[in-house]
Design a protein around this motif. Structure first.
Motif, PDB file in Angstrom:
ATOM      1  N   THR A 169       7.952 -70.970  -6.617  1.00 45.55           N
ATOM      2  CA  THR A 169       6.332 -70.298  -5.971  1.00 45.55           C
ATOM      3  C   THR A 169       5.376 -71.528  -5.972  1.00 45.55           C
ATOM      4  O   THR A 169       5.224 -71.668  -6.694  1.00 45.55           O
ATOM      5  N   ASP A 170       4.351 -71.212  -4.660  1.00 49.93           N
ATOM      6  CA  ASP A 170       3.429 -71.662  -4.630  1.00 49.93           C
ATOM      7  C   ASP A 170       2.602 -70.979  -4.202  1.00 49.93           C
ATOM      8  O   ASP A 170       1.801 -70.194  -3.296  1.00 49.93           O
ATOM      9  N   PRO A 171       1.046 -70.465  -4.699  1.00 51.79           N
ATOM     10  CA  PRO A 171      -0.001 -69.962  -4.727  1.00 51.79           C
ATOM     11  C   PRO A 171      -0.666 -70.743  -3.430  1.00 51.79           C
ATOM     12  O   PRO A 171      -1.090 -69.454  -2.626  1.00 51.79           O
ATOM     13  N   ARG A 172      -0.428 -71.996  -2.263  1.00 54.76           N
ATOM     14  CA  ARG A 172      -0.921 -72.494  -1.780  1.00 54.76           C
ATOM     15  C   ARG A 172      -0.355 -72.738  -0.627  1.00 54.76           C
ATOM     16  O   ARG A 172      -0.276 -72.641   1.006  1.00 54.76           O
ATOM     17  N   ASN A 173       1.428 -72.320  -0.961  1.00 58.18           N
ATOM     18  CA  ASN A 173       2.688 -72.506  -0.201  1.00 58.18           C
ATOM     19  C   ASN A 173       3.331 -71.130   0.198  1.00 58.18           C
ATOM     20  O   ASN A 173       3.971 -70.651  -1.124  1.00 58.18           O
ATOM     21  N   PRO A 188       7.772 -72.710   0.173  1.00 51.77           N
ATOM     22  CA  PRO A 188       7.197 -74.106  -0.597  1.00 51.77           C
ATOM     23  C   PRO A 188       9.286 -74.358  -0.198  1.00 51.77           C
ATOM     24  O   PRO A 188      10.200 -73.723  -0.280  1.00 51.77           O
ATOM     25  N   GLN A 236       1.768 -62.687   1.083  1.00 51.90           N
ATOM     26  CA  GLN A 236       1.985 -63.225  -0.484  1.00 51.90           C
ATOM     27  C   GLN A 236       1.851 -62.134  -1.464  1.00 51.90           C
ATOM     28  O   GLN A 236       2.361 -61.957  -2.460  1.00 51.90           O
TER      29      GLN A 236
END
Length: 157
Positions: free
Chosen positions: A57-61, A64, A79
């Motif tokens: 996981t990635d908070p910006r994407n 991913p 999200q």
């Protein structure tokens, strides 16, 4: 739910499916057959925090790209959606990253607890009382009538 077998043999329950020969392709946008964090936690026999650390996981994407060293969740549109995983992805991660080798089936029945035993004995007693009451030919006396009779026959103190 099937629980992992005890011991350090590194076995997985059948919730993760069979080992795929290749990485799974994209699935239809259906949540059927997908499993959540709790099921992954039980299948991998790891803590909830560990499962989140393993997850790609990635908070910006939001979605991913595939990472072979991580546990890759299914496609999400928001999200706030819960993370869902395909059983084959969990199996791939367990085999390739965690080095868990075998999948076994073990169904565990929960043992009877003291509370369940107590409730069962109460139920049996209530059923016996009901059976006894159904066997009485005349209905029980009205308590207020009995009280009035007893109150008149006793002298006041």
């Amino acid at each position: 739910m099937v629980a992992p077998s005890a011991g350090s043999s590194g076995e997985l329950p059948p919730t993760v499916g069979s080992w795929p020969s290749e990485l799974p392709g994209p699935e239809p946008e259906s949540a059927e057959g997908l499993i959540g964090i709790d099921e992954v936690q039980k299948a991998l026999n790891r803590s909830r925090a560990s499962v989140y650390r393993y997850t790609n996981t990635d908070p910006r994407n939001l979605n991913p790209p595939f990472n072979p060293r991580k546990l890759n969740p299914e496609y999400r549109t928001d999200q706030k959606e819960a993370l869902l995983f395909h059983p084959n992805e969990v199996a791939r991660f367990a085999r390739d990253v965690l080095r868990i080798k075998e999948v076994t089936v073990e169904v565990l029945n929960s043992p009877s607890t003291a509370t369940q035993q107590l409730l069962s004995s109460i139920l049996q007693e209530l059923q016996a009382i009901r059976h006894s009451l159904q066997g009485i030919d005349h209905p029980p006396a009205v308590l207020s009538d009995k009280r009035d009779q007893l109150g008149q026959s006793r002298p006041a103190a």
